[in-house]
Design a protein around this motif. Structure first.
Motif, PDB file in Angstrom:
ATOM      1  N   TYR A 190       0.940  -1.549  -0.358  1.00 23.63           N
ATOM      2  CA  TYR A 190      -0.021   0.432   0.377  1.00 23.63           C
ATOM      3  C   TYR A 190       0.806   0.923   0.512  1.00 23.63           C
ATOM      4  O   TYR A 190       2.035   0.804   0.395  1.00 23.63           O
ATOM      5  CB  TYR A 190      -0.827   0.308   1.250  1.00 23.63           C
ATOM      6  N   THR A 191       0.224   2.391  -0.399  1.00 23.99           N
ATOM      7  CA  THR A 191       0.938   4.161   0.287  1.00 23.99           C
ATOM      8  C   THR A 191       0.180   4.709   0.912  1.00 23.99           C
ATOM      9  O   THR A 191      -0.698   4.561   0.462  1.00 23.99           O
ATOM     10  CB  THR A 191       1.198   4.631  -1.198  1.00 23.99           C
ATOM     11  N   VAL A 192       0.898   5.093   1.452  1.00 31.22           N
ATOM     12  CA  VAL A 192      -0.151   6.108   2.289  1.00 31.22           C
ATOM     13  C   VAL A 192       0.386   7.622   2.248  1.00 31.22           C
ATOM     14  O   VAL A 192       1.829   7.767   1.998  1.00 31.22           O
ATOM     15  CB  VAL A 192       0.058   5.259   4.230  1.00 31.22           C
ATOM     16  N   ASP A 193       0.002   8.748   2.793  1.00 30.93           N
ATOM     17  CA  ASP A 193       0.232   9.463   2.454  1.00 30.93           C
ATOM     18  C   ASP A 193      -0.199  10.140   3.987  1.00 30.93           C
ATOM     19  O   ASP A 193      -1.314  10.421   4.454  1.00 30.93           O
ATOM     20  CB  ASP A 193      -0.546  10.266   1.330  1.00 30.93           C
ATOM     21  N   PHE A 194       1.686  10.219   3.862  1.00 34.55           N
ATOM     22  CA  PHE A 194       1.414  11.417   6.029  1.00 34.55           C
ATOM     23  C   PHE A 194       0.915  13.361   5.510  1.00 34.55           C
ATOM     24  O   PHE A 194       0.446  13.466   7.413  1.00 34.55           O
ATOM     25  CB  PHE A 194       3.083  10.796   6.467  1.00 34.55           C
ATOM     26  N   SER A 195       0.506  12.987   5.007  1.00 35.87           N
ATOM     27  CA  SER A 195       0.358  14.550   4.501  1.00 35.87           C
ATOM     28  C   SER A 195      -1.242  14.720   4.837  1.00 35.87           C
ATOM     29  O   SER A 195      -1.720  15.347   5.299  1.00 35.87           O
ATOM     30  CB  SER A 195       1.099  15.574   3.656  1.00 35.87           C
ATOM     31  N   GLN A 196      -2.112  13.428   4.837  1.00 37.22           N
ATOM     32  CA  GLN A 196      -3.444  13.579   5.185  1.00 37.22           C
ATOM     33  C   GLN A 196      -4.002  12.866   6.314  1.00 37.22           C
ATOM     34  O   GLN A 196      -4.905  11.715   5.985  1.00 37.22           O
ATOM     35  CB  GLN A 196      -4.020  13.215   3.885  1.00 37.22           C
TER      36      GLN A 196
ATOM     37  N   LEU B 153      -4.268   3.377  10.188  1.00 40.63           N
ATOM     38  CA  LEU B 153      -4.668   3.743  11.927  1.00 40.63           C
ATOM     39  C   LEU B 153      -2.967   3.997  13.067  1.00 40.63           C
ATOM     40  O   LEU B 153      -1.933   3.161  12.763  1.00 40.63           O
ATOM     41  CB  LEU B 153      -5.175   2.741  13.352  1.00 40.63           C
ATOM     42  N   ASN B 154      -2.814   5.155  13.610  1.00 39.42           N
ATOM     43  CA  ASN B 154      -1.630   5.431  14.193  1.00 39.42           C
ATOM     44  C   ASN B 154      -2.527   5.760  15.515  1.00 39.42           C
ATOM     45  O   ASN B 154      -3.374   7.169  15.747  1.00 39.42           O
ATOM     46  CB  ASN B 154      -0.791   6.091  14.240  1.00 39.42           C
ATOM     47  N   LEU B 155      -2.434   4.910  16.890  1.00 37.94           N
ATOM     48  CA  LEU B 155      -2.672   5.108  17.755  1.00 37.94           C
ATOM     49  C   LEU B 155      -1.713   5.494  18.835  1.00 37.94           C
ATOM     50  O   LEU B 155       0.275   5.065  18.852  1.00 37.94           O
ATOM     51  CB  LEU B 155      -2.826   3.765  17.948  1.00 37.94           C
ATOM     52  N   GLN B 156      -1.619   7.507  18.839  1.00 35.99           N
ATOM     53  CA  GLN B 156      -0.601   7.312  20.553  1.00 35.99           C
ATOM     54  C   GLN B 156      -1.576   8.246  21.301  1.00 35.99           C
ATOM     55  O   GLN B 156      -2.899   8.315  21.346  1.00 35.99           O
ATOM     56  CB  GLN B 156       0.246   8.889  19.754  1.00 35.99           C
ATOM     57  N   MET B 157      -0.732   8.058  22.137  1.00 32.25           N
ATOM     58  CA  MET B 157      -0.885   8.797  23.716  1.00 32.25           C
ATOM     59  C   MET B 157       0.175   9.174  24.897  1.00 32.25           C
ATOM     60  O   MET B 157       1.001   9.218  24.267  1.00 32.25           O
ATOM     61  CB  MET B 157      -2.121   7.711  24.502  1.00 32.25           C
ATOM     62  N   ALA B 158      -0.493   9.848  25.228  1.00 33.10           N
ATOM     63  CA  ALA B 158       0.587  10.380  26.723  1.00 33.10           C
ATOM     64  C   ALA B 158       0.932   9.195  27.330  1.00 33.10           C
ATOM     65  O   ALA B 158      -0.341   8.289  27.828  1.00 33.10           O
ATOM     66  CB  ALA B 158      -0.404  11.627  27.658  1.00 33.10           C
ATOM     67  N   PRO B 159       1.560   9.262  27.595  1.00 39.85           N
ATOM     68  CA  PRO B 159       2.369   8.833  28.311  1.00 39.85           C
ATOM     69  C   PRO B 159       2.216   8.646  29.825  1.00 39.85           C
ATOM     70  O   PRO B 159       3.632   8.266  30.445  1.00 39.85           O
ATOM     71  CB  PRO B 159       4.579   8.452  28.627  1.00 39.85           C
ATOM     72  N   PHE B 160       1.175   9.116  30.372  1.00 39.12           N
ATOM     73  CA  PHE B 160       0.863   8.200  31.756  1.00 39.12           C
ATOM     74  C   PHE B 160       1.094   6.815  31.958  1.00 39.12           C
ATOM     75  O   PHE B 160       0.271   6.000  30.955  1.00 39.12           O
ATOM     76  CB  PHE B 160      -0.154   8.873  31.847  1.00 39.12           C
ATOM     77  N   GLU B 161       1.369   6.736  33.343  1.00 40.86           N
ATOM     78  CA  GLU B 161       1.469   4.803  33.482  1.00 40.86           C
ATOM     79  C   GLU B 161       0.354   4.949  34.303  1.00 40.86           C
ATOM     80  O   GLU B 161       0.302   5.879  35.653  1.00 40.86           O
ATOM     81  CB  GLU B 161       2.358   5.376  34.798  1.00 40.86           C
ATOM     82  N   ASN B 162      -1.138   4.968  34.392  1.00 45.02           N
ATOM     83  CA  ASN B 162      -2.214   4.694  35.016  1.00 45.02           C
ATOM     84  C   ASN B 162      -2.891   3.376  33.925  1.00 45.02           C
ATOM     85  O   ASN B 162      -2.361   2.931  32.464  1.00 45.02           O
ATOM     86  CB  ASN B 162      -3.052   6.010  34.602  1.00 45.02           C
ATOM     87  N   ASP B 163      -4.271   3.726  34.518  1.00 43.23           N
ATOM     88  CA  ASP B 163      -5.263   2.181  33.655  1.00 43.23           C
ATOM     89  C   ASP B 163      -4.344   3.169  32.007  1.00 43.23           C
ATOM     90  O   ASP B 163      -5.684   1.763  31.145  1.00 43.23           O
ATOM     91  CB  ASP B 163      -6.491   1.949  34.475  1.00 43.23           C
ATOM     92  N   ALA B 164      -5.239   4.105  32.223  1.00 43.71           N
ATOM     93  CA  ALA B 164      -5.847   4.703  30.192  1.00 43.71           C
ATOM     94  C   ALA B 164      -4.861   6.483  31.030  1.00 43.71           C
ATOM     95  O   ALA B 164      -4.292   6.682  31.642  1.00 43.71           O
ATOM     96  CB  ALA B 164      -7.210   4.945  30.883  1.00 43.71           C
ATOM     97  N   SER B 165      -5.399   6.925  29.319  1.00 41.89           N
ATOM     98  CA  SER B 165      -4.324   8.104  29.450  1.00 41.89           C
ATOM     99  C   SER B 165      -5.143   8.179  28.029  1.00 41.89           C
ATOM    100  O   SER B 165      -5.539   7.645  27.254  1.00 41.89           O
ATOM    101  CB  SER B 165      -3.270   7.932  28.600  1.00 41.89           C
ATOM    102  N   PRO B 166      -5.290   9.821  28.211  1.00 40.56           N
ATOM    103  CA  PRO B 166      -5.754  10.438  26.754  1.00 40.56           C
ATOM    104  C   PRO B 166      -4.718  10.076  25.845  1.00 40.56           C
ATOM    105  O   PRO B 166      -3.653  10.038  25.500  1.00 40.56           O
ATOM    106  CB  PRO B 166      -5.961  11.649  26.831  1.00 40.56           C
ATOM    107  N   SER B 167      -6.180  10.012  24.409  1.00 41.52           N
ATOM    108  CA  SER B 167      -4.987   9.357  23.513  1.00 41.52           C
ATOM    109  C   SER B 167      -5.540  10.069  22.240  1.00 41.52           C
ATOM    110  O   SER B 167      -6.700  11.547  22.082  1.00 41.52           O
ATOM    111  CB  SER B 167      -5.009   8.082  23.014  1.00 41.52           C
ATOM    112  N   LYS B 168      -4.444   9.847  20.840  1.00 43.27           N
ATOM    113  CA  LYS B 168      -4.762  10.713  19.967  1.00 43.27           C
ATOM    114  C   LYS B 168      -4.466   9.668  18.451  1.00 43.27           C
ATOM    115  O   LYS B 168      -3.780   9.911  18.242  1.00 43.27           O
ATOM    116  CB  LYS B 168      -3.813  11.834  19.415  1.00 43.27           C
ATOM    117  N   PRO B 169      -6.047   8.957  18.559  1.00 45.70           N
ATOM    118  CA  PRO B 169      -5.938   7.903  17.686  1.00 45.70           C
ATOM    119  C   PRO B 169      -6.424   8.837  16.072  1.00 45.70           C
ATOM    120  O   PRO B 169      -7.032   9.678  15.678  1.00 45.70           O
ATOM    121  CB  PRO B 169      -7.009   7.189  17.158  1.00 45.70           C
ATOM    122  N   ILE B 170      -5.670   8.155  15.084  1.00 45.63           N
ATOM    123  CA  ILE B 170      -5.193   9.044  13.512  1.00 45.63           C
ATOM    124  C   ILE B 170      -5.613   7.900  12.379  1.00 45.63           C
ATOM    125  O   ILE B 170      -4.738   6.434  12.575  1.00 45.63           O
ATOM    126  CB  ILE B 170      -3.679   9.869  13.356  1.00 45.63           C
ATOM    127  N   LEU B 171      -6.276   7.953  11.386  1.00 46.93           N
ATOM    128  CA  LEU B 171      -6.098   7.657  10.268  1.00 46.93           C
ATOM    129  C   LEU B 171      -5.471   8.209   9.053  1.00 46.93           C
ATOM    130  O   LEU B 171      -6.032   9.373   8.760  1.00 46.93           O
ATOM    131  CB  LEU B 171      -7.760   6.675  10.292  1.00 46.93           C
TER     132      LEU B 171
END
Ligand SMILES: N[C@@H](CC(=O)c1ccccc1NC=O)C(=O)O
Length: 256
Positions: free
Chosen positions: A12-18, A233-251
Motif C-alpha cells: 500500500y501507499t500512505v500519504d502522511f500529509s493527509q 491507524l496511528n494510535l498514540q497517547m500521552a505517556p501516563f503510567e495509568n490504566d488509561a491515558s488521553p490519546s490521539k488516534p489518527i487514520l
C-alpha cells in the motif's frame, strides 16, 4: 510524505500529509464532553503569591498552566485491562506498537427495552470478512453533539458481550468507539464487554490468557466525511503510567 507499506503480503501507499484525526480536543469549557458525573476539566495558570503564570497578566515570561482532568470522563482515551483489575496495569507499559491496519465500520445500535445495543451480527456484517488488527466503530446517527455531550445518566448505547467476544475471537487487538464506554452505564459493575474483549475471567487474579496487549479507546469522533473501510491507524497517547491515558488516534487512507 508518501510511505510504502507492506502488510500481510500486500503493498500500500500512505500519504502522511493527509491525517484523519479521530480524537476529541480537551478544553476547559462547556464544549468539552463529560461522562461519569464529573465536572468540566480545569486548565488554569499556576499562581504563587501575586505571581500568575500567564503572559497577558504581565508578570510571567511564559504561559504556565496546571491541568486537572480525568482520562475516562473527559474525552478520547485509550485503556488497557488495568481499568478493571484489582492489580495495577499501566496502558503505557502494555501498548508498545502504534501502527495498525484498522477497519472503520458504522453501526446503528438496536433498541432493546430502554437500551441501545451493538450486536455481534451487526459487527460481523459490517466487517464483511475483513480481519483487521483494529476496529473503529462509528455509531449512527453520527451527530455533532457527541463532541460536546454530557453523557452522565444518559444510558448511552453499548456493545453486547457477544459482539465483544466475537471481536476478540477474530483476533482484533484494538477496539475504538465513539461512546464513553463499551458497557452499559449502570451495569452493577458487570463490565461484560470489557471482560469479554480483554478475556479477563477473574479481576482478583489475572488469568494467563487475558489480553494484556489489547486496548479499548473510547470517546473518539469520526467525521462523516471519513468513509467506512480500511485505514492505517496511528494510535498514540500521552505517556501516563495509568490504566488509561488521553490519546490521539489518527487514520490514514491506505491506497492499494
Ligand atoms: N458501568 C460501571 C461503571 C463504569 O463502567 C465506569 C465508571 C467510571 C469510569 C469509567 C467506567 N467505565 C468505562 O468504560 C458500573 O456501573 O459499575
Amino acid at each position: 510524505m508518501i510511505a510504502s507499506i507492506k502488510h500481510n503480503y500486500k503493498n500500500y501507499t500512505v500519504d502522511f500529509s493527509q491525517p484523519l484525526d479521530i480524537s476529541l480536543p480537551l478544553t476547559n469549557d462547556n464544549q468539552n464532553p463529560i461522562a461519569w458525573y464529573q465536572d468540566e476539566p480545569k486548565i488554569e495558570p499556576v499562581t504563587m503569591g501575586d505571581w500568575i503564570g500567564k503572559v497577558s497578566e504581565g508578570k510571567s515570561s511564559t504561559n504556565f498552566n496546571n491541568i486537572f482532568f480525568n482520562p475516562h470522563a473527559h474525552g478520547t482515551h485509550t485503556e488497557c485491562l488495568g481499568h478493571i483489575t484489582k492489580d495495577f496495569y499501566s496502558v503505557n507499559q502494555h501498548l508498545k506498537t502504534f501502527f495498525f491496519v484498522a477497519e472503520l465500520i458504522s453501526i446503528e445500535p438496536i433498541a432493546v427495552g430502554d437500551d441501545f445495543i451493538i450486536t455481534k451480527e451487526q459487527v460481523e456484517k459490517a466487517l464483511n470478512g475483513n480481519n483487521p488488527e483494529a476496529i473503529v466503530i462509528r455509531t449512527l446517527p453520527n451527530i455533532d453533539n457527541k463532541k460536546h455531550k454530557n453523557y452522565s445518566n444518559s444510558n448511552p448505547p453499548y456493545l453486547s458481550d457477544k459482539a465483544a467476544t466475537y471481536i476478540r475471537e477474530i483476533g482484533i487487538k484494538h477496539l475504538l468507539i465513539d461512546l464513553p464506554s463499551v458497557d452499559k452505564e449502570h451495569d452493577e459493575g458487570k463490565l461484560l464487554a470489557h471482560k469479554a474483549f480483554w478475556n479477563v475471567k477473574n479481576i482478583e487474579e489475572l488469568n494467563k490468557n487475558a489480553r494484556l496487549d489489547c486496548t479499548i479507546t473510547e470517546m473518539i469522533f469520526v467525521d462523516n466525511s471519513i468513509k467506512d473501510g480500511s485505514y492505517l491507524l496511528n494510535l498514540q497517547m500521552a505517556p501516563f503510567e495509568n490504566d488509561a491515558s488521553p490519546s490521539k488516534p489518527i487514520l490514514y487512507k491506505l491506497n492499494e
